[in-house]
Enzyme design. Sequence first.
Site, short mmCIF file in Angstrom:
data_model
loop_
_atom_site.label_atom_id
_atom_site.label_comp_id
_atom_site.label_asym_id
_atom_site.label_seq_id
_atom_site.Cartn_x
_atom_site.Cartn_y
_atom_site.Cartn_z
N LYS A 22 57.10 14.82 104.21
CA LYS A 22 55.81 14.80 103.52
C LYS A 22 55.25 13.39 103.38
CE LYS A 22 54.63 15.08 98.59
NZ LYS A 22 54.49 13.71 98.35
N ASN A 23 56.08 12.48 102.88
CA ASN A 23 55.53 11.16 102.58
C ASN A 23 55.28 10.31 103.82
OD1 ASN A 23 55.23 11.79 99.92
ND2 ASN A 23 57.15 10.83 99.26
N ARG A 93 47.70 12.30 95.77
CA ARG A 93 47.90 10.88 95.57
C ARG A 93 47.70 10.10 96.88
NH1 ARG A 93 48.09 6.84 91.94
NH2 ARG A 93 49.56 5.26 92.56
N CYS A 117 50.95 13.92 91.48
CA CYS A 117 51.85 14.19 90.36
C CYS A 117 51.61 13.18 89.25
CB CYS A 117 53.30 14.10 90.81
SG CYS A 117 53.76 15.45 91.89
N ARG A 122 49.99 5.36 87.35
CA ARG A 122 50.26 5.16 88.78
C ARG A 122 49.18 4.23 89.33
NH1 ARG A 122 52.21 10.55 91.72
NH2 ARG A 122 52.79 8.99 93.27
N PRO A 123 49.34 2.94 89.07
CA PRO A 123 48.29 1.98 89.44
C PRO A 123 48.19 1.77 90.94
CG PRO A 123 50.23 0.83 88.61
CD PRO A 123 50.52 2.29 88.49
N ILE A 124 47.03 1.26 91.38
CA ILE A 124 46.88 0.89 92.79
C ILE A 124 46.43 -0.56 92.91
CG2 ILE A 124 46.53 3.19 93.81
CD1 ILE A 124 43.49 2.60 93.67
N ASP A 125 46.72 -1.33 91.85
CA ASP A 125 46.27 -2.73 91.85
C ASP A 125 46.81 -3.52 93.05
OD1 ASP A 125 48.69 -2.20 90.29
OD2 ASP A 125 48.79 -4.37 90.04
N ASP A 307 62.53 10.27 93.86
CA ASP A 307 62.05 11.63 94.16
C ASP A 307 63.18 12.66 94.20
OD1 ASP A 307 59.56 10.54 94.26
OD2 ASP A 307 59.38 10.54 96.44
N ARG A 399 53.29 21.85 97.30
CA ARG A 399 52.72 20.59 97.78
C ARG A 399 53.68 19.88 98.73
NH1 ARG A 399 51.62 16.43 93.83
NH2 ARG A 399 51.46 15.41 95.84
C1 EPZ Z 1 55.37 6.91 96.83
O1 EPZ Z 1 54.43 6.82 95.79
C2 EPZ Z 1 55.68 8.37 96.99
N1 EPZ Z 1 54.45 9.07 97.32
C3 EPZ Z 1 56.28 8.93 95.70
O2 EPZ Z 1 56.69 10.25 95.97
C4 EPZ Z 1 57.51 8.12 95.31
O3 EPZ Z 1 57.95 8.52 94.04
C5 EPZ Z 1 57.20 6.62 95.28
O4 EPZ Z 1 56.57 6.21 96.53
C6 EPZ Z 1 58.43 5.75 95.09
O5 EPZ Z 1 59.34 6.01 96.11
C7 EPZ Z 1 53.99 9.01 98.57
O6 EPZ Z 1 54.58 8.41 99.47
C8 EPZ Z 1 52.72 9.72 98.84
P1 EPZ Z 1 54.94 3.09 94.76
P2 EPZ Z 1 53.63 5.46 95.57
O7 EPZ Z 1 53.66 2.39 95.04
O8 EPZ Z 1 53.43 4.81 96.88
C9 EPZ Z 1 54.28 0.38 90.83
C10 EPZ Z 1 56.88 12.57 95.66
O9 EPZ Z 1 57.43 13.24 94.77
N2 EPZ Z 1 52.99 0.03 91.45
O10 EPZ Z 1 56.11 2.81 95.63
O11 EPZ Z 1 52.44 5.78 94.77
C11 EPZ Z 1 54.29 1.83 90.32
O12 EPZ Z 1 53.77 1.92 89.03
C12 EPZ Z 1 56.05 11.36 95.30
O13 EPZ Z 1 56.94 12.85 96.87
C13 EPZ Z 1 52.21 -0.92 90.84
O14 EPZ Z 1 52.54 -1.48 89.81
O15 EPZ Z 1 54.68 4.65 94.71
C14 EPZ Z 1 55.76 2.18 90.42
O16 EPZ Z 1 56.41 1.77 89.26
C15 EPZ Z 1 55.89 11.22 93.84
N3 EPZ Z 1 51.00 -1.21 91.42
C16 EPZ Z 1 56.27 1.34 91.60
O17 EPZ Z 1 55.28 0.34 91.83
C17 EPZ Z 1 50.58 -0.61 92.57
O18 EPZ Z 1 49.49 -0.94 93.05
C18 EPZ Z 1 56.49 2.09 92.90
O19 EPZ Z 1 55.33 2.80 93.25
C19 EPZ Z 1 51.39 0.34 93.18
C20 EPZ Z 1 52.61 0.67 92.59
#
Ligand code: EPZ
Length: 420
Positions: A22-23, A93, A117, A122-125, A307, A399
């Site tokens: 999926k991811n 997402r 979810c 869940r920031p995107i900064d 996950d 999903r």
């Molecule tokens: C991906 O989410 C996965 N989703 C998530 O899987 C998974 O839990 C996560 O990576 C961690 O492995 C997809 O691939 C679509 P991150 P993502 O950016 O990319 C912080 C599932 O169940 N962060 O790696 O959104 C954030 O708060 C889903 O399949 C910032 O601070 O996760 C977190 O603590 C749920 N600023 C950490 O980084 C940002 O701009 C990791 O998040 C981005 C993230």
Amino acid sequence: MEHLLIKGKNRLNGDVFISGAKNAVVAIIPAAIIANGVCIIDNLPSIEDVRCLQDTLSKLGAVCELIDEGTLMVDSSNLNNFNATFDSVRRIRASYYLMGALLARFKEAKVALPGGCNFGTRPIDLHLKAFKALGAEIEEDYDSGIISLKAEKLVGTNIFLDTVSVGATINTMLAATLAEGVTTIENAAKEPHIVDTANFLNMLGAKIKGAGTDVIRITGVESLHGAEYMIIPDQIEAGTYMIAAAVCGGNVSVRNIIPKHMDSLSAKLKEMGCKVVEGDDYIDVISDGKLSSTRVKTMAYPGFPTDLQPQMVAGLSKADGISILTETVWENRFQYIDQLKKFGCDISIDGRVAIIHGVSQLHGADVMATDLRAGAAMVIAGLASNGITKIGNVRFIDRGYEKIEYKLRNLGADIKRVKE
Ligand code: EPZ
């Protein structure tokens, strides 16, 4: 309204074939927007997130259709719209990958803020900081929930990600693919889906090196062409069936996987008393259902995946002794614990730590999936419980899990989907 109905306590035996990741696919479908040509994506999982992205790309003007079961054709030649602001975008997402892909292609994008979810902020900064560093101007309108990006041109640069982020790493790769010069991502995430997305882009003609390490270098190219690509197997789906086998007992061969991706889980299951046998593209989990307690800490890859955290908590609820699970990735990913308690699980939470007192018996419960992986944890708890379990909000599970009840029934579980 659909529910899963489970009559628990059956042992699980046989083969389960794992679908495409999926991811990975949720990044690869948007990545196909950048190509001038037809992309054929094989090993496509039949899950709601894919259908949602298909709908989104079609609305943007691409031809995005199944040409066979498990094969998607994406032709973005006539995609002429960079306004991804409709409802299907907000539903998942991974829509944030539309930002990087549309920005690469049009140097402009309008994208609705992503849903998905909900387990805390869940920031995107970091994504936005990277786009800015490449030369984009960004407007964030939180009233309409729309992010607008625009660049005269994108120019490669050094980007250090403050936090290891899967999404920011992939989005930066997407945006940098056609940028002038070289982009370096430091402190990049190393998950298998990052390598898969980089391999896909390279097959289209991109020049990306180092994916799978913490430094990725992208040398911008003029354009990308079409290609055929096979998605890697889903690490998390595989892990979910491995944990189910460990808890229910039996002998399950989890097939069509990359065993290396499962190392952190295989090590834990061995520690908990299971026999885990690795082959070239399968892992057998052999268990008598009696598990020992352990300590688990979720980490970015190659650590134990967040996950698989809820599924592991469900499993540890039946282990002998006290287990400690620390969630380091998401600040609030224990919201589902109240639902697990309905099965008789004895779990207390202290900040980011779950303390799990193993119990010898769980009982069936009437629960609601609170998100995708939490839903999977409830399925595992139901399979391991005495009596009947009813799980609502199955749409969350759909999903990310293809035909979950069918795959489990093949292993001997008593599970069915009912409509009310
Ligand atoms: C991906 O989410 C996965 N989703 C998530 O899987 C998974 O839990 C996560 O990576 C961690 O492995 C997809 O691939 C679509 P991150 P993502 O950016 O990319 C912080 C599932 O169940 N962060 O790696 O959104 C954030 O708060 C889903 O399949 C910032 O601070 O996760 C977190 O603590 C749920 N600023 C950490 O980084 C940002 O701009 C990791 O998040 C981005 C993230």
